[in-house]
Enzyme design. Structure first.
Site, PDB file in Angstrom:
ATOM      1  CG  HIS A  22      40.867  89.850  80.167  1.00 50.44           C
ATOM      2  ND1 HIS A  22      39.926  90.816  79.821  1.00 50.44           N
ATOM      3  CD2 HIS A  22      42.077  90.417  79.902  1.00 50.44           C
ATOM      4  CE1 HIS A  22      40.540  91.880  79.354  1.00 50.44           C
ATOM      5  NE2 HIS A  22      41.856  91.664  79.396  1.00 50.44           N
ATOM      6  CG  HIS A  29      41.294  94.311  83.073  1.00 50.86           C
ATOM      7  ND1 HIS A  29      42.242  93.464  83.632  1.00 50.86           N
ATOM      8  CD2 HIS A  29      41.694  94.502  81.794  1.00 50.86           C
ATOM      9  CE1 HIS A  29      43.165  93.161  82.735  1.00 50.86           C
ATOM     10  NE2 HIS A  29      42.848  93.775  81.609  1.00 50.86           N
ATOM     11  NE  ARG A  66      37.827 102.697  76.730  1.00 52.27           N
ATOM     12  CZ  ARG A  66      38.592 101.634  76.970  1.00 52.27           C
ATOM     13  NH1 ARG A  66      38.367 100.509  76.316  1.00 52.27           N
ATOM     14  NH2 ARG A  66      39.568 101.697  77.850  1.00 52.27           N
ATOM     15  CG  ASP A 125      46.110  92.174  80.968  1.00 53.98           C
ATOM     16  OD1 ASP A 125      45.155  91.705  80.308  1.00 53.98           O
ATOM     17  OD2 ASP A 125      46.274  93.399  81.141  1.00 53.98           O
TER      18      ASP A 125
END
Length: 334
Positions: free
Chosen positions: A199, A256, A266, A201
């Site tokens: 996607h 990203h 994570r 942002d």
């Protein structure tokens, strides 16, 4: 209408992708300001992404927010679900958004308005005032970092008003979000799964902090992915759709994704700097010339936000706001 991030439902990375190992820009904000501005502009034009060190965000502020985040995600699922469902704000697990999109992630999505933080903290923490204080302190610090970077961008682009970009997120009515993601380790040690799908942002700028576990990748070209090495001393910064429009296409809103590590969990914390809903988005006069006419028509953040929410994650939202012929637009973006 509220915007929430949507994740591509594919559970595994595409096998014919090209993984490119390269050094991504690392910028020292304590260096000469004019040189820093040039480096930031170059990074935004080439990658739409860079890292910053000597950023001025106090380590104590970071550590406190990280600890509050860890405390939340370590709770039993039933307790975490009291902070959900994410509609759009609150706790979510795997189901992301309302369109059936999935990811190997659990998250908290929060508005950065202090009153909203105070209200949401009651269902997130056993000590709401402590969580709220940690988040407000963190948001203030990373917002200042975002504004500093946006001012350096404006100066590097020779925009007459150095606050042209930053005043959007300094506005008390700004519509900025804060998202804490937790990507659990995979049960199968031989499997890498998509935690958060490909996607871009939609907002102006994203300031991302993660623990010392890899997983973030950026895509400068279709089918090409660059892994971003984790660095606890740095913040990752990426250009959003609105900033691409405000720079008349000079900066790239980078695509990203985040992959789940097979052996380690994570955690990341992302600040999404956005304008006020009725803020008018347009490029400054210095960015529009006869050789580079205006690429996008003016729009409000509310309009763009609603459009982004109505589309699938993989769609190019900015194409719907093109202000010139497709062939001319494509030529200018090449």
């Amino acid at each position: 209408m509220q915007l929430i991030a949507m994740v591509v439902a594919s559970p595994n990375p595409v096998r014919n992708e090209k993984i490119l190992a390269t050094d991504l820009p690392m910028i020292d904000l304590s260096a000469d300001r004019s040189e820093v501005g040039k480096l930031i502009v170059r990074a935004c034009e080439e990658y739409g992404f860079f890292k910053v060190i000597n950023h001025g965000v106090p380590e104590g502020v970071i550590a406190e927010m990280e600890q509050e985040s860890v405390n939340f995600f370590e709770k039993p699922l039933a307790e975490k679900q009291r902070a959900g469902p994410a509609n759009p704000f609150g706790y979510g697990c795997k189901n992301i958004g309302f369109n059936g999109d999935m990811g190997e992630v659990e998250f908290l999505l929060l508005h950065t308005n202090p009153l909203s933080i105070a209200q949401r903290s009651k269902s997130i923490s056993n000590d709401p005032s402590k969580f709220g204080s940690a988040m407000n302190n963190y948001i203030r610090a990373v917002r200042e970092l975002a504004c500093e970077i946006l001012d350096l961008m404006a100066k590097g682009l020779w925009v007459r008003d150095p606050s042209y970009f930053s005043k959007m997120i300094r506005d008390v009515e700004n519509d900025s979000f804060f998202r804490i993601n937790h990507y659990p380790s995979c049960c199968n040690n031989n499997t890498t799964r998509v935690g958060f799908g490909e996607h871009s942002d939609p907002q102006i700028l994203t300031i991302l902090r993660s623990n010392d576990v890899g997983g973030l990748q950026i895509s400068p070209d279709h089918g090409v992915w660059i892994p971003v090495a984790p660095d606890p001393a740095a913040f990752c910064v990426n250009v959003g759709d609105v900033l691409q429009a405000m720079t008349n296409g000079r900066f790239v809103s980078v695509r990203h994704r985040a992959l789940s590590d097979s052996s380690q969990s994570r955690m990341s914390m992302a600040y999404f700097g956005a304008p006020a809903l009725q803020a008018r988005v347009s490029a400054p006069p210095e960015m529009v010339t006869t050789s580079r006419p205006s690429l996008y028509r003016p729009f409000t953040w509310a309009e763009y936000k609603a459009t982004a929410y109505s589309l699938s994650l993989g769609d190019n939202r900015l194409d719907l706001f093109i202000n010139c012929k497709d062939d001319e637009h494509n030529k200018l973006l090449d």
